[in-house]
Design a protein around this motif. Structure first.
Motif, PDB file in Angstrom:
ATOM      1  N   GLY A  80     -14.343 -50.802   4.976  1.00  0.00           N
ATOM      2  CA  GLY A  80     -14.015 -49.572   4.745  1.00  0.00           C
ATOM      3  C   GLY A  80     -13.137 -48.897   5.921  1.00  0.00           C
ATOM      4  O   GLY A  80     -12.222 -49.715   6.514  1.00  0.00           O
ATOM      5  N   ARG A  81     -13.258 -47.672   6.213  1.00  0.00           N
ATOM      6  CA  ARG A  81     -12.320 -46.977   7.195  1.00  0.00           C
ATOM      7  C   ARG A  81     -12.953 -47.579   8.556  1.00  0.00           C
ATOM      8  O   ARG A  81     -14.005 -47.970   9.085  1.00  0.00           O
ATOM      9  CB  ARG A  81     -12.867 -45.620   7.420  1.00  0.00           C
ATOM     10  N   ARG A  82     -11.742 -48.097   9.167  1.00  0.00           N
ATOM     11  CA  ARG A  82     -11.618 -48.770  10.715  1.00  0.00           C
ATOM     12  C   ARG A  82     -11.671 -47.414  11.794  1.00  0.00           C
ATOM     13  O   ARG A  82     -10.910 -46.766  11.869  1.00  0.00           O
ATOM     14  CB  ARG A  82     -10.628 -49.589  10.945  1.00  0.00           C
ATOM     15  N   PRO A  83     -12.857 -47.647  12.434  1.00  0.00           N
ATOM     16  CA  PRO A  83     -12.998 -46.481  13.711  1.00  0.00           C
ATOM     17  C   PRO A  83     -12.109 -47.042  14.630  1.00  0.00           C
ATOM     18  O   PRO A  83     -11.772 -48.153  14.775  1.00  0.00           O
ATOM     19  CB  PRO A  83     -14.514 -46.486  13.977  1.00  0.00           C
ATOM     20  N   SER A  84     -11.762 -46.141  15.532  1.00  0.00           N
ATOM     21  CA  SER A  84     -10.965 -46.312  16.773  1.00  0.00           C
ATOM     22  C   SER A  84     -11.944 -46.829  17.720  1.00  0.00           C
ATOM     23  O   SER A  84     -12.922 -46.624  17.766  1.00  0.00           O
ATOM     24  CB  SER A  84     -10.262 -44.917  17.296  1.00  0.00           C
ATOM     25  N   MET A  85     -11.276 -47.389  18.742  1.00  0.00           N
ATOM     26  CA  MET A  85     -12.089 -47.743  20.069  1.00  0.00           C
ATOM     27  C   MET A  85     -12.943 -46.880  20.692  1.00  0.00           C
ATOM     28  O   MET A  85     -13.883 -46.822  21.127  1.00  0.00           O
ATOM     29  CB  MET A  85     -11.434 -48.519  21.054  1.00  0.00           C
ATOM     30  N   SER A  86     -12.066 -45.493  20.679  1.00  0.00           N
ATOM     31  CA  SER A  86     -12.897 -44.379  21.408  1.00  0.00           C
ATOM     32  C   SER A  86     -14.020 -43.656  20.379  1.00  0.00           C
ATOM     33  O   SER A  86     -15.072 -43.495  20.970  1.00  0.00           O
ATOM     34  CB  SER A  86     -11.630 -43.131  21.472  1.00  0.00           C
ATOM     35  N   GLU A  87     -13.788 -43.865  19.204  1.00  0.00           N
ATOM     36  CA  GLU A  87     -15.030 -43.601  18.116  1.00  0.00           C
ATOM     37  C   GLU A  87     -16.194 -44.457  18.579  1.00  0.00           C
ATOM     38  O   GLU A  87     -17.278 -44.237  18.755  1.00  0.00           O
ATOM     39  CB  GLU A  87     -14.595 -43.846  16.801  1.00  0.00           C
ATOM     40  N   LEU A  88     -15.805 -45.901  18.796  1.00  0.00           N
ATOM     41  CA  LEU A  88     -17.077 -46.678  19.025  1.00  0.00           C
ATOM     42  C   LEU A  88     -17.654 -46.587  20.182  1.00  0.00           C
ATOM     43  O   LEU A  88     -18.923 -46.643  20.281  1.00  0.00           O
ATOM     44  CB  LEU A  88     -16.487 -48.176  18.820  1.00  0.00           C
ATOM     45  N   ALA A  89     -16.984 -46.126  21.344  1.00  0.00           N
ATOM     46  CA  ALA A  89     -17.442 -45.826  22.469  1.00  0.00           C
ATOM     47  C   ALA A  89     -18.518 -44.464  22.590  1.00  0.00           C
ATOM     48  O   ALA A  89     -19.337 -44.565  23.211  1.00  0.00           O
ATOM     49  CB  ALA A  89     -16.321 -45.419  23.681  1.00  0.00           C
ATOM     50  N   SER A  90     -18.008 -43.706  21.458  1.00  0.00           N
ATOM     51  CA  SER A  90     -18.967 -42.512  21.482  1.00  0.00           C
ATOM     52  C   SER A  90     -20.209 -42.705  20.580  1.00  0.00           C
ATOM     53  O   SER A  90     -21.136 -41.946  20.743  1.00  0.00           O
ATOM     54  CB  SER A  90     -18.093 -41.528  20.702  1.00  0.00           C
ATOM     55  N   ARG A  91     -20.445 -43.758  20.127  1.00  0.00           N
ATOM     56  CA  ARG A  91     -21.496 -44.350  19.475  1.00  0.00           C
ATOM     57  C   ARG A  91     -22.446 -44.945  20.185  1.00  0.00           C
ATOM     58  O   ARG A  91     -23.734 -45.265  19.946  1.00  0.00           O
ATOM     59  CB  ARG A  91     -21.268 -45.242  18.201  1.00  0.00           C
ATOM     60  N   TYR A  92     -22.378 -45.084  21.340  1.00  0.00           N
ATOM     61  CA  TYR A  92     -23.128 -45.748  22.773  1.00  0.00           C
ATOM     62  C   TYR A  92     -24.448 -44.845  22.916  1.00  0.00           C
ATOM     63  O   TYR A  92     -24.436 -44.305  23.966  1.00  0.00           O
ATOM     64  CB  TYR A  92     -22.393 -46.013  23.848  1.00  0.00           C
ATOM     65  N   GLY A  93     -25.176 -44.854  21.693  1.00  0.00           N
ATOM     66  CA  GLY A  93     -26.677 -43.893  22.064  1.00  0.00           C
ATOM     67  C   GLY A  93     -27.730 -44.803  22.643  1.00  0.00           C
ATOM     68  O   GLY A  93     -27.352 -45.892  23.339  1.00  0.00           O
ATOM     69  N   MET A  94     -28.745 -44.072  22.656  1.00  0.00           N
ATOM     70  CA  MET A  94     -30.100 -44.700  23.278  1.00  0.00           C
ATOM     71  C   MET A  94     -30.319 -46.189  22.556  1.00  0.00           C
ATOM     72  O   MET A  94     -30.561 -47.281  23.300  1.00  0.00           O
ATOM     73  CB  MET A  94     -31.279 -43.775  22.975  1.00  0.00           C
ATOM     74  N   LEU A  95     -30.699 -46.234  21.176  1.00  0.00           N
ATOM     75  CA  LEU A  95     -30.993 -47.378  20.532  1.00  0.00           C
ATOM     76  C   LEU A  95     -29.832 -48.570  20.869  1.00  0.00           C
ATOM     77  O   LEU A  95     -30.034 -49.754  21.069  1.00  0.00           O
ATOM     78  CB  LEU A  95     -31.353 -47.329  19.081  1.00  0.00           C
ATOM     79  N   VAL A  96     -28.618 -48.101  20.594  1.00  0.00           N
ATOM     80  CA  VAL A  96     -27.424 -48.878  20.758  1.00  0.00           C
ATOM     81  C   VAL A  96     -27.545 -49.392  22.176  1.00  0.00           C
ATOM     82  O   VAL A  96     -27.305 -50.675  22.380  1.00  0.00           O
ATOM     83  CB  VAL A  96     -26.352 -48.310  20.441  1.00  0.00           C
ATOM     84  N   HIS A  97     -27.749 -48.595  23.143  1.00  0.00           N
ATOM     85  CA  HIS A  97     -27.654 -49.076  24.359  1.00  0.00           C
ATOM     86  C   HIS A  97     -28.654 -49.795  24.765  1.00  0.00           C
ATOM     87  O   HIS A  97     -28.396 -50.986  25.348  1.00  0.00           O
ATOM     88  CB  HIS A  97     -27.629 -47.847  25.455  1.00  0.00           C
ATOM     89  N   ARG A  98     -29.836 -49.783  24.092  1.00  0.00           N
ATOM     90  CA  ARG A  98     -31.195 -50.746  24.468  1.00  0.00           C
ATOM     91  C   ARG A  98     -30.763 -51.943  23.832  1.00  0.00           C
ATOM     92  O   ARG A  98     -30.982 -53.161  24.494  1.00  0.00           O
ATOM     93  CB  ARG A  98     -32.348 -49.999  23.664  1.00  0.00           C
ATOM     94  N   CYS A  99     -30.201 -52.129  22.746  1.00  0.00           N
ATOM     95  CA  CYS A  99     -29.732 -53.502  22.239  1.00  0.00           C
ATOM     96  C   CYS A  99     -28.881 -54.279  22.915  1.00  0.00           C
ATOM     97  O   CYS A  99     -28.831 -55.462  23.286  1.00  0.00           O
ATOM     98  CB  CYS A  99     -29.592 -53.318  20.537  1.00  0.00           C
ATOM     99  N   VAL A 100     -27.650 -53.463  23.141  1.00  0.00           N
ATOM    100  CA  VAL A 100     -26.630 -54.071  23.764  1.00  0.00           C
ATOM    101  C   VAL A 100     -27.002 -54.589  25.320  1.00  0.00           C
ATOM    102  O   VAL A 100     -26.781 -55.719  25.664  1.00  0.00           O
ATOM    103  CB  VAL A 100     -25.324 -53.174  24.169  1.00  0.00           C
ATOM    104  N   GLN A 101     -27.775 -53.873  25.922  1.00  0.00           N
ATOM    105  CA  GLN A 101     -28.282 -54.232  27.167  1.00  0.00           C
ATOM    106  C   GLN A 101     -29.259 -55.549  27.238  1.00  0.00           C
ATOM    107  O   GLN A 101     -29.264 -56.374  28.303  1.00  0.00           O
ATOM    108  CB  GLN A 101     -29.027 -53.280  28.027  1.00  0.00           C
ATOM    109  N   ILE A 102     -30.058 -55.532  26.232  1.00  0.00           N
ATOM    110  CA  ILE A 102     -31.124 -56.512  26.225  1.00  0.00           C
ATOM    111  C   ILE A 102     -30.242 -57.933  25.867  1.00  0.00           C
ATOM    112  O   ILE A 102     -30.399 -58.979  26.755  1.00  0.00           O
ATOM    113  CB  ILE A 102     -32.099 -56.588  24.969  1.00  0.00           C
ATOM    114  N   ASN A 103     -29.334 -57.795  24.974  1.00  0.00           N
ATOM    115  CA  ASN A 103     -28.608 -59.101  24.863  1.00  0.00           C
ATOM    116  C   ASN A 103     -27.490 -59.424  26.134  1.00  0.00           C
ATOM    117  O   ASN A 103     -27.676 -60.608  26.683  1.00  0.00           O
ATOM    118  CB  ASN A 103     -27.694 -58.878  23.452  1.00  0.00           C
ATOM    119  N   ALA A 104     -26.735 -58.537  26.738  1.00  0.00           N
ATOM    120  CA  ALA A 104     -25.920 -58.656  27.508  1.00  0.00           C
ATOM    121  C   ALA A 104     -26.736 -59.057  28.937  1.00  0.00           C
ATOM    122  O   ALA A 104     -26.334 -60.103  29.648  1.00  0.00           O
ATOM    123  CB  ALA A 104     -25.172 -57.452  28.041  1.00  0.00           C
TER     124      ALA A 104
END
Length: 477
Positions: free
Chosen positions: A34-58
């Protein structure tokens, strides 16, 4: 026909790769995701649950310190005092030999071909100093956290290699993926990198940027991380969260509907919309505001309780979707009580299917493009992150003790210092696993008796300890 096909065959060589580059760099008209988001759009998606998932793995992946190994004769390498080399532990040997539940990365396996007995671990090396003291503002764990986080959010990571006049990198700096653009070349895969925009834009050569990216089905220069791969699901959840936030911010009151019995012209509609926005558009609490209208018009609010805007099922679906996207056990994202068996199984699965591939990607990229700057005999490897193998090792220790291993032999195999006790170097026997020196003389003689030396029909006469004990008691009486 086969002969003519062979004669018409066009041999492909490195000089003809420009045709491949010209085709690969063309942006596809349609994308399978589908539509490809820009890198800036992906950065704006960094919400609470996304942050939690990313931080656990990282955080989990970054906490496993990479180790450096060198190929060569152990006798020669161990003499290099400046490198502080040491022999491989038994646990490391078992992992390299494939005796664990998982295998080393592909780059490590290539290094091991026929060299398993000629490897030592290096504890002091300029490359180790670089990845543990990345620059004067960042240490190694933070750098690795950023590396693994970028791959999950943007699907790519860019690191600037600073040399300061040296042929080897002396420091590394993270580059923002949303500010980076890869410029393809006509005769090579990458012409250069463009970082920033406008007058602040700077060009970097390919050898100055360490670029790692995830697989992208439609762009060889792109990268699809978990966040973008699940964009449609996350989009709906972000839209729902933004809608609820706006509703609560406005006191739970949605838009008004103006009902004009006599109808309104287009100019009247535009005039009303403009006047309404001017009076009430920027107000947060509109409970005490009153709109006075003339004519046969009536203003009615559409009432809906805020608690109806979000359900428990919707929250659970959000957690399930993000946990599946980032490969994180659901037990780490919720406050629900989880039994010990499920938590332990979730941790093993998380290490096997999420953390291990992240470590392998880091190893392969470093072993292929960074370490050869120092030497082709070096390779990087992490410890096995799967806890299941360590538990198996713990269960093996009692059986090894019963098989005749000494305590110090097992401690050395587990990379522990030997005990300064002579009994720790003796085999343990018996069900109580006591040192052999503490077994009584008679017991040792019994253990040393060979049954084959005694004929079956020969009866060995000797004192009966029970009769002797009874006679002693009678004498005392």
């Amino acid at each position: 026909m086969a002969l003519f096909d062979f004669l018409r065959r066009k041999e492909v060589n490195s000089e003809q790769l420009s045709e491949y580059f010209a085709t690969s760099v063309k942006s596809p008209k349609t994308s399978p995701i589908g539509r490809r988001p820009s890198m800036s759009e992906l950065a704006s998606r960094y919400g609470m649950l996304v942050h939690r998932c990313v931080q656990i793995n990282a955080n989990t992946a970054a906490s496993i310190t990479p180790r450096l190994f060198a190929l060569g004769s152990p006798q020669t390498l161990l003499k290099g005092a400046a490198l502080n080399p040491k022999p491989l532990s038994q646990h490391t040997k078992d992992f390299l030999r494939g005796r664990m539940s998982v295998q080393p990365s592909a780059s490590v396996i290539r290094k091991l071909q026929g060299n398993l007995n000629d490897i030592v671990e290096i504890e002091n090396h300029p490359f180790l100093d670089l990845i543990e003291d990345v620059n004067d503002q960042m240490e190694g764990v933070a750098f690795r956290e950023g590396f693994y986080s970028d791959l999950q959010i943007f699907g790519r990571n860019f690191t600037l290699l600073v040399r300061d006049g040296s042929p080897l990198p002396t420091s590394m700096w993270r580059l923002l993926p949303q500010a980076m653009k890869i410029v393809p070349g006509k005769d090579k895969f990458i012409s250069h990198y463009e970082y920033g925009t406008g007058v602040d834009k700077v060009d970097y050569q390919p050898e100055d940027v360490f670029w790692v990216h995830q697989y992208d089905p439609s762009d060889p220069y792109g990268g699809v991380g978990p966040l973008e791969a699940w964009l449609q699901t996350i989009d709906s959840q972000f839209g729902n969260a933004a809608f609820i936030e706006q509703m609560y911010r406005r006191g739970g009151s949605p838009d008004y509907v103006l009902m004009a019995k006599g109808g309104m012209s287009e100019s009247q509609k535009r005039s009303f919309r403009g006047e309404f926005r001017r009076l009430f558009g920027r107000m947060v609490n509109r409970q005490d505001t009153v709109a006075i209208l003339s004519g046969e018009a009536e203003l009615k609010p559409l009432q809906r309780a805020p608690r109806e805007l979000q359900t428990v099922e919707q929250e659970e679906y959000t957690v399930d979707a993000l946990a599946m996207a980032f490969g994180v056990p659901k037990s780490l994202l919720t406050t629900d009580d989880v039994n010990l068996a499920n938590a332990r199984e979730g941790s093993v699965t998380h290490a096997l299917t999420t953390i291990l591939p992240m470590l392998r990607r880091f190893e392969d990229a470093v072993n292929q493009r960074l370490l050869p700057m120092w030497s082709d005999r070096l390779f990087l490897m992490h410890d096995n992150p799967v806890r299941e193998d360590r538990e198996v090792r713990i269960r093996e220790r009692p059986s090894q003790l019963r098989a005749g291993y000494t305590v110090n032999e097992i401690r050395l195999a587990d990379d522990m210092e030997p005990l300064n006790d002579p009994r720790a170097n003796e085999p343990l026997v018996g069900t109580d696993l006591i040192p052999l020196s503490q077994v009584s003389t008679n017991a040792r003689d019994i253990l040393d008796v060979e049954v084959d030396e005694q004929p079956d029909d020969e009866v060995v006469e000797g004192p009966n300890p029970v009769e002797e004990e009874m006679s002693d008691e009678e004498g005392q009486a």
